[in-house]
Design a protein around this motif. Sequence first.
Motif, PDB file in Angstrom:
ATOM      1  N   GLU A  81     -26.454 -12.397  22.820  1.00 17.98           N
ATOM      2  CA  GLU A  81     -25.960 -12.539  21.452  1.00 17.98           C
ATOM      3  C   GLU A  81     -24.805 -13.538  21.382  1.00 17.98           C
ATOM      4  O   GLU A  81     -24.702 -14.314  20.424  1.00 17.98           O
ATOM      5  CB  GLU A  81     -25.515 -11.177  20.920  1.00 17.98           C
ATOM      6  N   ASN A  85     -24.728 -16.978  19.183  1.00 16.52           N
ATOM      7  CA  ASN A  85     -23.646 -17.340  18.267  1.00 16.52           C
ATOM      8  C   ASN A  85     -22.954 -18.638  18.688  1.00 16.52           C
ATOM      9  O   ASN A  85     -22.445 -19.375  17.842  1.00 16.52           O
ATOM     10  CB  ASN A  85     -22.621 -16.200  18.197  1.00 16.52           C
ATOM     11  N   HIS A 159     -23.270  -9.714  17.688  1.00 15.17           N
ATOM     12  CA  HIS A 159     -23.737  -9.490  16.326  1.00 15.17           C
ATOM     13  C   HIS A 159     -22.968  -8.351  15.658  1.00 15.17           C
ATOM     14  O   HIS A 159     -22.656  -8.426  14.457  1.00 15.17           O
ATOM     15  CB  HIS A 159     -25.226  -9.162  16.353  1.00 15.17           C
TER      16      HIS A 159
END
Length: 343
Positions: A81, A85, A159
């Motif tokens: 994650e 990002n 997230h």
Amino acid sequence: MYAVMKGWLVSLMLALALWHLTKTYLISKGFAIKFSLLPYSEEEENNDMDKQLGLSDKFQLVLLVARRVQNYLGWLADGLEKIQNLVLWGNPEATQKLYTSLLCAFIASVILPGEWFFIGAGIFLGVKLFITDNIFSRFPRVKAKYDSSYIMWQSLPTHAQKQRKNTLERRRKYVIPAVATETTPAEGQGDFLEMFSLPPEELPLPGWQSGKRCTQIVRDKTVSFKNGRLYLTRSFLCFERTRLKNRVDKHIVLPLADIITIEKVKPFFLLPGPGMSIEVRLVSEEKPYVFGAILNRDEVYAVILRQVCSVRDVRMTNGKAKRKETPTARDSRIASTSTSSDQ
């Protein structure tokens, strides 16, 4: 392009040959070389211990292994994650640094000859792997202060962290100034703020630090009951699900500024007495929130109603102040402009 690919293949073959020779030498000296993506445990010297394990011991062993695998998979999911990002501008500063370094590496690969480029890359990787990483592993404080890659990795959000940040930014507009009600921080309030994704200034009011036991009554196709606790802050009415403390998305946060009506109700007419429930209606919600089984319902209702009225008064006062300040600021600007023109 062919020369670059050929250089990569030659370098890879030399690295594999060097590693094979090193591995053979270490094995001949008695070193055990093992590889595994998952953490493995060494074999026990006495295999008779496995036979003596009872059913409960084996069950605990299975739970321990499952917990380790779950922690490793969670760590891996968080890493993926963060990478997502990083690539998709989840942290603009870190993504800008990454793309700038890649652009510089691309320009260097185009301008410099292939040999010089690979020599420079090898020197950089060697210094990082065998010198700087070794120093950072021995001195964690130096690593946290000077290791740019580590600092960038820690700054990347997952997230869940990104969603919590967005929720926190949305709820900041409902926060009223601290003049309305004074609160004193208590121990464990960090967990409370993290559980409901609230700003640091939104602490429970005096007498609400441990919450009020209640049950949320949900009427859909069937009637369901959800046990929990009510918390009242300066700007929000929060409901915590008792069985789902770690599920932040299952908790309820109601802005006091959006409350239209709050009433004492009796959801089931067959029950004796005046009832022990409170009904809260919001501007953006069609169905009301009903919280029942509240001890000292009248006192709790009076405190919530008083805080709702306080929030409305503060917002109305701030709105009037803003409307009054706008013509004054405009007149002052006109006066300053006319003074400067006269000069």
